[in-house]
Design an enzyme around this catalytic site. Structure first.
Site, mmCIF file in Angstrom:
data_model
loop_
_atom_site.group_PDB
_atom_site.id
_atom_site.type_symbol
_atom_site.label_atom_id
_atom_site.label_comp_id
_atom_site.label_asym_id
_atom_site.label_seq_id
_atom_site.Cartn_x
_atom_site.Cartn_y
_atom_site.Cartn_z
ATOM 1 C CD GLU A 198 -2.854 1.349 0.348
ATOM 2 O OE1 GLU A 198 -2.388 1.572 -0.780
ATOM 3 O OE2 GLU A 198 -4.070 1.436 0.614
ATOM 4 C CG ASP A 199 -0.941 4.855 -1.356
ATOM 5 O OD1 ASP A 199 -1.570 4.264 -0.434
ATOM 6 O OD2 ASP A 199 -1.492 5.655 -2.127
ATOM 7 C CG ASP B 112 -4.671 9.264 6.356
ATOM 8 O OD1 ASP B 112 -3.931 9.865 7.133
ATOM 9 O OD2 ASP B 112 -5.696 9.777 5.867
ATOM 10 N NE ARG C 248 -2.893 8.191 -9.361
ATOM 11 C CZ ARG C 248 -3.525 7.831 -8.255
ATOM 12 N NH1 ARG C 248 -2.838 7.423 -7.211
ATOM 13 N NH2 ARG C 248 -4.827 7.903 -8.176
ATOM 14 C CG PHE D 87 -3.103 15.427 1.150
ATOM 15 C CD1 PHE D 87 -3.956 14.399 1.531
ATOM 16 C CD2 PHE D 87 -2.825 15.607 -0.191
ATOM 17 C CE1 PHE D 87 -4.525 13.562 0.581
ATOM 18 C CE2 PHE D 87 -3.395 14.778 -1.151
ATOM 19 C CZ PHE D 87 -4.245 13.757 -0.760
#
Ligand code: IMP
Length: 193
Positions: free
Chosen positions: A112-113, A116, A178, A165
């Site tokens: 996963e990136d 959060d 991206r 963010f």
């Protein structure tokens, strides 16, 4: 925790005006993924691994990890959408693309990136566990521990980031950024509309 840098000279010119600071540069990402791949190689020695990338944010981490891991590795992808605003998720997850392969009895590593709130991965873990893999672990490039809403144990984590963010290296804001090679923060006016 990553230190921010104001040196934007390595960034592609097309993105540079929108970037506030570089949190993690491309070299740091490369080195850290090398370390994680070495750990994964040790932990999965003698076993076959199925990497499951969560589209779209994990594509770069997935590709770079898979190129460094030396145990036999297959790859599959899932796409999920979590309902929420553009910068936070609600925990209600819908599967947009399911796996092509069966995972029963296999050693699964979800890539996963970023973790959060943890709600997306919590859902995915429960969903994939119900398919009876031999083992299941999480590799996440980034984690924002201060935002966590569920207790989630990611075995391999690249970097901790503060509650800001971030975009780049697969992470987007409104589908942009991206392709940035580094993890960066954006100037407030980018979100201003
Ligand atoms: P969670 O369910 O709150 O853990 O959110 C996970 C997903 O939200 C990630 O896979 C990202 O797609 C997205 N996300 C969370 N934080 C960020 C961020 O800082 N930048 C870009 N996307 C993010």
């Amino acid at each position: 925790m990553a230190d921010a840098s104001d040196d934007l000279s390595d960034l592609p010119a097309v993105f540079r005006d929108d970037v506030e600071s570089v949190l993690i540069d491309a070299g740091q990402i490369e080195r850290r993924l090398g370390e994680l791949a070495a750990e994964i190689d040790r932990d999965y020695a003698g076993r076959e691994l199925l990497l499951i990338g969560v589209l779209k944010g994990a594509v770069f981490a997935m590709a770079d990890l898979a190129r460094r891991i030396t145990v036999p590795t297959a790859m599959d992808f899932m796409a999920v959408s979590s309902y929420g605003s553009s910068t936070s998720s609600s925990g209600v997850v819908r599967i947009l693309k399911d796996l092509d392969t069966e995972i029963e009895g296999r050693h699964v590593l979800i890539v996963e990136d970023i973790v959060d709130s943890g709600l997306t991965l919590d859902y995915l873990l429960k969903n994939l566990r119900s398919r009876h893999p031999a083992s299941i672990e999480i590799a996440a490039l980034l984690t924002k521990p201060s935002r966590r809403e569920v207790d989630l144990d990611a075995r391999y984590v690249g970097f901790e980031v503060p509650d800001v963010f971030v975009v780049g290296y697969g992470l987007d804001y409104a589908e942009r950024y991206r392709g940035l090679p580094s993890i960066v923060t954006l100037k407030p006016e980018v979100y201003g509309g």
